[in-house]
Every structure is written in structure tokens, then in C-alpha cells.
Design a protein around this motif. Structure first.
Motif, PDB file in Angstrom:
ATOM      1  N   LYS B  81       0.817  -1.205   0.000  1.00 49.44           N
ATOM      2  CA  LYS B  81       0.000   0.000   0.000  1.00 49.44           C
ATOM      3  C   LYS B  81       0.854   1.259   0.000  1.00 49.44           C
ATOM      4  O   LYS B  81       0.633   2.177  -0.797  1.00 49.44           O
ATOM      5  CB  LYS B  81      -0.920  -0.003   1.237  1.00 49.44           C
ATOM      6  CG  LYS B  81      -1.777  -1.259   1.364  1.00 49.44           C
ATOM      7  CD  LYS B  81      -2.622  -1.252   2.617  1.00 49.44           C
ATOM      8  CE  LYS B  81      -1.854  -1.273   3.920  1.00 49.44           C
ATOM      9  NZ  LYS B  81      -1.093  -2.514   4.175  1.00 49.44           N
ATOM     10  N   THR B  82       1.839   1.287   0.890  1.00 50.31           N
ATOM     11  CA  THR B  82       2.695   2.468   0.955  1.00 50.31           C
ATOM     12  C   THR B  82       3.484   2.628  -0.341  1.00 50.31           C
ATOM     13  O   THR B  82       3.612   3.737  -0.874  1.00 50.31           O
ATOM     14  CB  THR B  82       3.649   2.353   2.161  1.00 50.31           C
ATOM     15  OG1 THR B  82       2.872   2.335   3.353  1.00 50.31           O
ATOM     16  CG2 THR B  82       4.625   3.505   2.202  1.00 50.31           C
ATOM     17  N   THR B  83       3.988   1.522  -0.856  1.00 50.74           N
ATOM     18  CA  THR B  83       4.735   1.592  -2.113  1.00 50.74           C
ATOM     19  C   THR B  83       3.836   2.122  -3.228  1.00 50.74           C
ATOM     20  O   THR B  83       4.268   2.950  -4.040  1.00 50.74           O
ATOM     21  CB  THR B  83       5.275   0.200  -2.472  1.00 50.74           C
ATOM     22  OG1 THR B  83       5.998  -0.319  -1.359  1.00 50.74           O
ATOM     23  CG2 THR B  83       6.175   0.257  -3.688  1.00 50.74           C
ATOM     24  N   PHE B 123       2.678  10.821   4.975  1.00 52.15           N
ATOM     25  CA  PHE B 123       3.552   9.664   5.069  1.00 52.15           C
ATOM     26  C   PHE B 123       3.193   8.786   6.257  1.00 52.15           C
ATOM     27  O   PHE B 123       2.805   9.280   7.314  1.00 52.15           O
ATOM     28  CB  PHE B 123       5.007  10.118   5.206  1.00 52.15           C
ATOM     29  CG  PHE B 123       5.501  10.874   4.009  1.00 52.15           C
ATOM     30  CD1 PHE B 123       6.089  10.206   2.937  1.00 52.15           C
ATOM     31  CD2 PHE B 123       5.379  12.254   3.930  1.00 52.15           C
ATOM     32  CE1 PHE B 123       6.536  10.897   1.830  1.00 52.15           C
ATOM     33  CE2 PHE B 123       5.831  12.958   2.825  1.00 52.15           C
ATOM     34  CZ  PHE B 123       6.411  12.269   1.771  1.00 52.15           C
ATOM     35  N   GLN B 124       3.372   7.482   6.052  1.00 56.21           N
ATOM     36  CA  GLN B 124       3.125   6.548   7.157  1.00 56.21           C
ATOM     37  C   GLN B 124       4.074   6.846   8.311  1.00 56.21           C
ATOM     38  O   GLN B 124       3.670   6.937   9.465  1.00 56.21           O
ATOM     39  CB  GLN B 124       3.314   5.115   6.664  1.00 56.21           C
ATOM     40  CG  GLN B 124       3.148   4.091   7.770  1.00 56.21           C
ATOM     41  CD  GLN B 124       3.249   2.672   7.240  1.00 56.21           C
ATOM     42  OE1 GLN B 124       3.413   2.445   6.050  1.00 56.21           O
ATOM     43  NE2 GLN B 124       3.150   1.720   8.126  1.00 56.21           N
ATOM     44  N   LEU B 125       5.363   6.987   7.975  1.00 49.83           N
ATOM     45  CA  LEU B 125       6.334   7.428   8.980  1.00 49.83           C
ATOM     46  C   LEU B 125       6.383   8.936   8.868  1.00 49.83           C
ATOM     47  O   LEU B 125       6.875   9.484   7.891  1.00 49.83           O
ATOM     48  CB  LEU B 125       7.707   6.823   8.692  1.00 49.83           C
ATOM     49  CG  LEU B 125       7.731   5.299   8.690  1.00 49.83           C
ATOM     50  CD1 LEU B 125       9.124   4.793   8.362  1.00 49.83           C
ATOM     51  CD2 LEU B 125       7.272   4.752  10.029  1.00 49.83           C
ATOM     52  N   LEU B 213      -3.814   9.761   2.418  1.00 50.29           N
ATOM     53  CA  LEU B 213      -3.350   9.678   3.805  1.00 50.29           C
ATOM     54  C   LEU B 213      -2.859   8.258   4.082  1.00 50.29           C
ATOM     55  O   LEU B 213      -3.607   7.296   3.919  1.00 50.29           O
ATOM     56  CB  LEU B 213      -4.503  10.015   4.755  1.00 50.29           C
ATOM     57  CG  LEU B 213      -5.221  11.346   4.510  1.00 50.29           C
ATOM     58  CD1 LEU B 213      -6.523  11.417   5.305  1.00 50.29           C
ATOM     59  CD2 LEU B 213      -4.311  12.508   4.887  1.00 50.29           C
ATOM     60  N   ASP B 214      -1.615   8.139   4.502  1.00 55.94           N
ATOM     61  CA  ASP B 214      -1.070   6.810   4.800  1.00 55.94           C
ATOM     62  C   ASP B 214      -1.150   6.564   6.308  1.00 55.94           C
ATOM     63  O   ASP B 214      -0.370   7.111   7.081  1.00 55.94           O
ATOM     64  CB  ASP B 214       0.378   6.706   4.301  1.00 55.94           C
ATOM     65  CG  ASP B 214       0.816   5.255   4.142  1.00 55.94           C
ATOM     66  OD1 ASP B 214       0.133   4.364   4.666  1.00 55.94           O
ATOM     67  OD2 ASP B 214       1.856   5.022   3.490  1.00 55.94           O
ATOM     68  N   GLU B 215      -2.097   5.769   6.711  1.00 56.39           N
ATOM     69  CA  GLU B 215      -2.338   5.439   8.121  1.00 56.39           C
ATOM     70  C   GLU B 215      -2.471   6.682   9.007  1.00 56.39           C
ATOM     71  O   GLU B 215      -1.700   6.879   9.949  1.00 56.39           O
ATOM     72  CB  GLU B 215      -1.236   4.509   8.650  1.00 56.39           C
ATOM     73  CG  GLU B 215      -1.169   3.233   7.821  1.00 56.39           C
ATOM     74  CD  GLU B 215      -0.444   2.098   8.522  1.00 56.39           C
ATOM     75  OE1 GLU B 215      -0.244   2.190   9.740  1.00 56.39           O
ATOM     76  OE2 GLU B 215      -0.107   1.126   7.838  1.00 56.39           O
ATOM     77  N   PRO B 216      -3.476   7.509   8.715  1.00 58.32           N
ATOM     78  CA  PRO B 216      -3.616   8.754   9.474  1.00 58.32           C
ATOM     79  C   PRO B 216      -3.949   8.538  10.940  1.00 58.32           C
ATOM     80  O   PRO B 216      -3.719   9.421  11.763  1.00 58.32           O
ATOM     81  CB  PRO B 216      -4.783   9.464   8.762  1.00 58.32           C
ATOM     82  CG  PRO B 216      -5.550   8.374   8.087  1.00 58.32           C
ATOM     83  CD  PRO B 216      -4.527   7.352   7.690  1.00 58.32           C
ATOM     84  N   GLY B 313      -0.940  -0.488  12.767  1.00 57.03           N
ATOM     85  CA  GLY B 313       0.328  -0.023  12.203  1.00 57.03           C
ATOM     86  C   GLY B 313       1.172  -1.187  11.732  1.00 57.03           C
ATOM     87  O   GLY B 313       0.765  -2.335  11.746  1.00 57.03           O
ATOM     88  N   ASP B 314       2.351  -0.876  11.289  1.00 63.22           N
ATOM     89  CA  ASP B 314       3.343  -1.888  10.953  1.00 63.22           C
ATOM     90  C   ASP B 314       4.344  -1.873  12.072  1.00 63.22           C
ATOM     91  O   ASP B 314       5.243  -1.051  12.076  1.00 63.22           O
ATOM     92  CB  ASP B 314       4.075  -1.517   9.657  1.00 63.22           C
ATOM     93  CG  ASP B 314       3.182  -1.669   8.431  1.00 63.22           C
ATOM     94  OD1 ASP B 314       3.711  -1.588   7.332  1.00 63.22           O
ATOM     95  OD2 ASP B 314       1.959  -1.863   8.606  1.00 63.22           O
ATOM     96  N   PRO B 315       4.193  -2.728  13.059  1.00 62.24           N
ATOM     97  CA  PRO B 315       5.058  -2.605  14.234  1.00 62.24           C
ATOM     98  C   PRO B 315       6.536  -2.695  13.867  1.00 62.24           C
ATOM     99  O   PRO B 315       7.373  -2.037  14.479  1.00 62.24           O
ATOM    100  CB  PRO B 315       4.624  -3.755  15.137  1.00 62.24           C
ATOM    101  CG  PRO B 315       3.678  -4.582  14.350  1.00 62.24           C
ATOM    102  CD  PRO B 315       3.239  -3.828  13.156  1.00 62.24           C
TER     103      PRO B 315
END
Ligand SMILES: Nc1ncnc2c1ncn2[C@@H]1O[C@H](COP(=O)(O)OP(=O)(O)O)[C@@H](O)[C@H]1O
Ligand SMILES: [Mg+2]
Lengths: 346, 324
Positions: B81-83, B123-125, B213-216, B313-315
Motif C-alpha cells: 500500500k505504501t509503495t 507519510f506513514q512514517l 493519507l497513509d495510516e492517518p 500499524g506496521d510494528p
């Protein structure tokens, strides 16, 4: 040991022409590193371009120069510094920060080595490793202090004048007036720019260039503008040095010169308008103090035989230790805000 | 902004001059098959493939995102997804494929140009600017600033008024995001959840047409989540398009008009939240990666009172984004 002489020499050096050279170089690095986060390790290259631009354009034809006016020489230096920034920036600013560091350090060494080579001595009249001299006369002919301060306008007035605890030659006083004026102009320019939205974009690039991109900022374009601006400031450092010495000498622009300018910036505090100015002055004061002490100790024969030959390096050893202590105990420098320096970049 | 009249949150649409139905209403009655064409797509991707060495992170044949709607992009960790977000916004380049925004191809365009065209992402991060204050972060988001050009920057008179109005807009947004009390703090002093909020608010300063929005919600305080949900819905009411990645199924089911599901780089399903919830491929994808899934519970209407997202999240990739 003559401590009063050491004191006078040290005080004088603190505001003298050579301190100005480092202040200007550090002001440029402040734009690059302090505000934009660019690792320019080739500031000495910009300084060399500045010095040789003036020297080659303004030196009389008899010594192989173009024999044009000093103004044209300064203009040529500025243009050359802009071109150098473009040359270094275009291939590297798209890449990660360390590429710029490597390219700038290499280019500045290439510039120095080419300038001192026999080839450029023959083809570009750079004078090889002994440099170009005898081009700054017109600068001293226009010594305005001669009109207002009663200082004779003899070309290279070497008479020493006392100003409070300071002692300067007539020629250095004039260099100082012009040099500090240039420093002030750059300080005002930096202040105006950094309180503007333009400066905010630079700082955002320093913090995270992808964030700036995601908000539509042309990161490459801003980095290039910063590289040019700081490079021109560095070139003025070289111009002041060349005019003060009436000589452009290749080995004044070794890589060490860049690192000493960085030391001045970090001492004063990066990303502060006053940082490079106060840092440059204090740094150069310490440096000349150490040099003066070592010189006196040498003439008083206080060093053992084994150290004597290399005693000239001792000030650098001392400054290295001082810089380490600074980074450990006051990483923000004199002007910085420790809280800000220690914010983590999660 | 397109269409400020007419579009209410609940699945009504606006008819564009060309007779296409934009907004969530255009999604009514669509066949929930992968790659189904939308009446008024704002973003279209075709044959987009991104490989990292031997790993194919993204391999999307065809997908369209409806203008004026809220689309959720979901999928297990590592689904791509992020990619895919990075590719669509030109922060990364695919080996193959084409994609377009508002009908204009985006391939090979610089990311800042994509942003200027109105496609903004977060961004997710999080990428907050740690040594800038919260308000300065916000001001940076404003577009078309005269003072961002070198020479005009020197003359405050030329940009002061614009800066003033940008600041007012920034302050309004900070109030809406309940961050106004942190206005003068350095962004580096904020917690993970607060950084998420700041990044979203800053993105809105650009007045985007499409916001991705990436994991808002990752790391955002539950008390704030509800108001954030309302905020995302209000973006749709303003006529903006929202695409978001989220692991919190409550949020996905609550606000999205359409759901696109990715697994192992491919899009394996799309449809309304209810349709996707019944899709066996989706259930398998989730169960395959996460056995004590809450998805079943949610699908069967057995939603727990407390908020338990399926995956938070992606721990392994996003360390500690807990609220302090
Ligand atoms: N820069 C990269 N280099 C190598 N592999 C990557 C890179 N970015 C992502 N990947 C891989 O691509 C896949 C998809 O990752 P990502 O898009 O982050 O998934 P998601 O956001 O759906 O959790 C993962 O297998 C991940 O390891
Ligand atoms: Mg992700």
C-alpha cells in the motif's frame, strides 16, 4: 616571554583582516549547512575562485594578468563562484547529502592542484605554487581613511596605528573597514532572507526534504539557490584574503581552510545570523593566541629539541581538543538553543 | 475545488457538466469487481509494477478512484500500500505502468509538481519538520507564496499580507485539529499521534484536490479519532477526494464510500465496505496473515465496544507511535 605583546597581537588579530576571511567563509557555510543542511566541504574552493578571479583579471599584463579594474575582478570572482556552485550542484543535489560532501571536497582540491600546477602557470598565468601578486594596489589607492582619518594614502602603508588596545597597519585598517562592511551586508541579507518564507523553505529542506517536496516545494531549485548564495559569500572571503595579502596563493585554500571555517561556525552556533560572526572572531582569537604563544616559546627556546620542528602544529592540536569539548558540552555553540539541537528526528 | 454544492456525506452524487456522476453517489450500484470503471475517476492506474530485487511489491493491473469520494486502501502488512502511494505521487518510480491524475499522465514528473497539481500525500512514517514550530510547519504548507521566491523574500511588504492570511487559515486548522495550544512548540516535541495530526493539517494547508493519507490514525488518541473521522468526511463535503490507508476497520467501515483491498502487491477486491466485508478472498487474505482477526466480528455486526483494530500499524516498520 612577552605577554603584553602576545595580548596586543591577539586582540588585534581578533578583528583583523584574517578573522574577516574566516567570518565570510563561515557565513557562507551557515547558509549551506546551518540553514539548508547541505554538506559543502569545498568552501576553500569557492574562496580560491574568489581570490584568483580578482588576481587574474586585475593583475597587470606584465605579470600575465588581464590588467582590468579591480571592480571587474570582483565581478569576475562572483560570476565564477556562481558557475562553480552550478557545476557542483547540478550533478549532486538530486542525490543524498553525502554525494555533495564528496564532490565538493574533491572539486576544491582539484581547483587548488590545478591552480598550482605548471600547466596552469604556463597557460593561465596563475603563477604556479607561488601564486599571483601585485594586483591590489588600486584598492589601497582609494583608502578613504586617508581623507577622513589622516592616514597617508601611500600604497601599502605599513605604519602601525594604535586604536585602543589594538594595533594595525594602515593598509590593514582599510581592509578591515571594507571587510566588516561586507560582513554586515551579508548578515543583513541573511537576516532578511531567513525570516522570510524563502528561509522557511530552506529550513524545511534541512529538516526533511521529502516533506518539502510533498508540499510542492522545488527542493533542487532551493538547494541550488542556497549553494550559490553561500558560495558567493565564501568567494568574498577569498577576495578579502587576496586583496589583504596582495597575493593569491594556492595553498591558502587547502581543505583545512574549509574545516577551520566550519569550526568557527559551530563555535558560534549554526543557523543563527550572529553565529558565524562571533564564532569566527572568537575562533580566530584563540587561534592567533596559540600561534603567538608558540612563536614566543619558540624564540625563547622553550621547546625540547624533539618538539621544536613541529611546534607550529600545536595550535591545531589545541583547537581540535577545544572543538571536541565544545561539541560535548555545548553542541549548540554560543548562540544556539540546546533544546533545539537535541530535538530528536523521529 | 470541484462541486461545492450538493454532495451530502450519505452517498449522493453530483452530476458533472459532462453527465458523469462524481462523488460517492457515482459508486451506487457499481459491480464490485477488481478494476471496475468509475463514472468520474480522478486517479487511474494501469499496469503499474514495482519490484525491489526479487520482490514484486506492487503489481496493479487497473484501478480507478472516484472523484469526490472517500476510498480506503486496505490490506495486510507488506501488501504494497505504501509503495503504491509512493508510486502514484511520484516519490518512487515503477518498472512498468502508467497512471494519470485528472486525465494528465504523471509518469516521470517530479513529486513537487504532482503536489502543485493538487495531489497531496502524507507519510506513514511522519515527516514533520522537527526544528520548526507547529505554526511554521503549517505556514509552509500554503501554496503560491510570494515570499518563497528569492528576491521578493527580501521585501517584507510584498508578502506580509499573504503571510497574515495564511497564518489565519493555519490557526483555524489548528483549532479544528485541537492543536492550537501547541502552536509555538517545536514539532520535534510532539508525540507520534500529534505528529500524524500535524502532518494531515499541514497537507490541508495546500487545499488539495486529492489527498492521500497513509495510516492517518496510527498512534492517534482514541478521543481524537472520532473528530478526525468527522474531519475527513468534511473534506468530502468540500468536494475533495480522499484516499487513505488504514488498519483500523472501524474507521474504514465508518467513513469510506469504497474499499480497495491489496494483498501481495495485487488488488484482490474492491467494492463498498459491506461488499468487501463479505468477500471470501479478503477474509482469506486477512486470516492468512492474522488468525485472531476481528474482521469476522465486524462483518457479522458483532463490533466490540472498545476499539480493537485488526492490525495496528506496521510494528516492525513504524516504531513506537504511541501517544505519550
Ligand atoms: N525501499 C524498499 N526496498 C526493498 N523492499 C521494499 C522497499 N519498500 C517496500 N519494500 C517491500 O515491498 C513490500 C510492500 O511494502 P509496503 O508498501 O510498505 O507495504 P504496506 O504499506 O502495505 O504495509 C514489502 O515486502 C516491503 O518489504
Ligand atoms: Mg504501509
Amino acid at each position: 616571554m612577552d605577554w603584553s605583546q602576545i595580548a596586543v597581537d591577539t586582540f588585534s588579530a581578533s578583528l583583523g583582516a584574517l578573522a574577516i576571511v574566516y567570518v565570510l567563509a563561515a557565513q557562507g557555510l551557515n547558509i549551506h549547512y546551518g540553514y539548508t543542511g547541505l554538506f559543502n566541504f569545498g568552501q576553500a574552493g569557492f574562496m580560491a575562485i574568489g581570490a584568483y578571479g580578482v588576481a587574474i583579471v586585475s593583475a597587470p599584463e606584465s605579470v600575465g594578468g588581464l590588467g582590468l579594474s579591480l571592480w571587474l575582478g570582483i565581478a569576475a570572482s562572483v560570476v565564477a563562484a556562481v558557475l562553480l556552485a552550478l557545476l557542483m550542484g547540478i550533478p549532486t543535489l538530486r542525490l543524498r547529502g553525502d554525494y555533495l560532501a564528496i564532490v565538493t571536497i574533491a572539486v576544491s582540491e582539484i581547483i587548488r592542484l590545478v591552480l598550482r600546477s605548471e600547466w596552469s602557470e604556463q597557460h593561465l598565468s596563475t603563477g604556479g605554487n607561488s601564486g599571483i601578486n601585485g594586483f591590489a594596489g588600486p584598492f589601497y589607492d582609494n583608502n578613504l581613511l586617508a581623507r577622513i582619518g589622516g592616514i597617508p594614502a601611500t600604497r601599502f602603508n605599513a605604519t602601525r596605528y594604535e586604536v585602543g588596545p589594538f594595533q594595525y597597519s594602515g593598509r590593514e585598517l582599510w581592509v578591515m573597514v571594507v571587510g566588516w562592511f561586507v560582513v554586515a551586508v551579508f548578515a543583513v541579507l541573511t537576516m532578511l532572507l531567513m525570516r522570510s518564507p524563502w528561509g522557511r523553505v530552506l529550513r524545511s529542506i534541512r529538516e526533511n526534504e521529502d516533506a518539502a517536496r510533498s508540499l510542492g516545494k522545488n527542493v533542487q531549485g532551493y538547494k541550488m539557490q542556497a549553494l550559490v548564495l553561500g558560495g558567493v559569500m565564501g568567494a568574498f572571503g577569498g577576495i578579502v584574503l587576496a586583496i589583504f595579502q596582495n597575493l593569491a596563493l594556492p595553498d591558502d585554500f587547502v581543505t583545512r581552510t574549509t574545516f577551520l571555517a566550519y569550526a568557527a561556525l559551530i563555535l558560534g552556533g549554526a543557523a543563527r545570523v550572529g553565529g558565524p560572526i562571533v564564532g569566527g572572531v572568537i575562533w580566530y582569537t584563540l587561534f592567533s593566541f596559540m600561534n603567538n604563544v608558540v612563536a614566543q616559546m619558540k624564540s625563547a627556546d622553550l621547546f625540547p629539541e624533539s618538539v621544536k620542528a613541529n611546534a607550529g602544529q600545536l595550535p591545531f592540536v589545541f583547537l581540535g581538543v577545544a572543538l571536541m569539548l565544545l561539541v560535548v558540552f555545548r553542541p549548540q555553540g554560543i548562540f544556539g538553543d540546546r533544546k533545539e539541537v537535541e530535538l530528536d528526528a523521529r | 475545488m470541484p462541486a461545492d454544492e450538493g454532495s451530502t456525506p450519505e452517498a449522493s452524487g453530483t452530476t458533472t457538466p459532462k453527465g458523469r456522476v462524481s462523488g460517492p453517489g457515482g459508486l451506487l450500484g457499481l459491480d464490485p469487481t477488481v478494476g471496475v470503471s468509475k463514472p468520474d475517476p480522478i486517479l487511474v492506474a494501469d499496469g503499474v509494477v514495482r519490484r525491489f530485487g526479487g520482490v514484486t511489491a506492487v503489481n496493479v493491473d487497473h484501478v480507478e478512484f472516484q472523484r469526490g469520494a472517500i476510498t480506503a486502501l486496505i490490506g495486510p502488512n507488506g501488501a504494497g500500500k505504501t509503495t503504491f502511494f509512493n508510486l502514484l505521487t511520484c516519490f518512487d518510480q515503477p518498472q512498468e505502468g502508467d497512471w494519470s491524475f485528472n486525465g494528465q499522465p504523471l509518469k516521470g514528473i517530479a513529486p513537487h509538481v504532482v503536489a502543485r497539481r493538487g495531489l497531496i500525500r502524507t507519510f506513514q512514517l511522519t515527516k514533520v519538520l522537527t526544528k520548526l514550530t507547529v505554526i511554521e510547519n503549517m505556514r509552509l504548507g500554503a501554496t503560491g507564496q510570494r515570499g518563497e521566491r528569492f528576491l521578493p523574500a527580501l521585501f517584507r511588504g510584498g508578502w506580509r499580507a499573504q503571510e497574515q492570511s495564511n497564518t489565519e487559515r493555519a490557526d483555524d486548522l489548528l483549532v479544528r485539529f485541537k492543536m492550537d495550544h501547541m502552536r509555538e512548540q517545536f514539532a520535534g516535541q510532539l508525540s507520534g499521534g500529534q505528529r500524524k495530526l500535524l502532518e494531515m493539517a499541514r497537507a490541508l494547508m495546500t487545499e488539495p484536490e486529492l489527498i492521500m493519507l497513509d495510516e492517518p490514525m496510527a498512534g492517534v488518541n482514541p478521543a481524537l479519532k472520532q473528530s478526525l473521522l468527522e474531519h475527513v468526511k468534511s473534506l468530502r463535503d468540500e468536494g475533495r477526494t480522499v484516499i487513505f490507508v488504514e488498519h483500523d476497520m472501524d474507521m474504514v467501515f465508518d467513513i469510506s464510500d469504497w474499499v480497495v483491498v491489496m494483498a501481495e502487491g495485487r488488488i484482490i477486491a474492491e467494492g463498498t465496505p459491506e461488499q468487501v466485508g463479505r468477500n471470501q478472498a479478503v477474509i482469506d487474505a486477512y486470516l492468512g496473515s492474522h488468525h485472531d482477526s476481528e474482521l469476522d466480528a465486524i462483518i457479522h455486526g458483532d463490533v466490540p465496544d472498545h476499539e480493537v483494530p485488526i492490525v495496528t500499524g506496521d510494528p516492525d516498520r513504524a516504531p513506537s507511535e504511541e501517544d505519550r
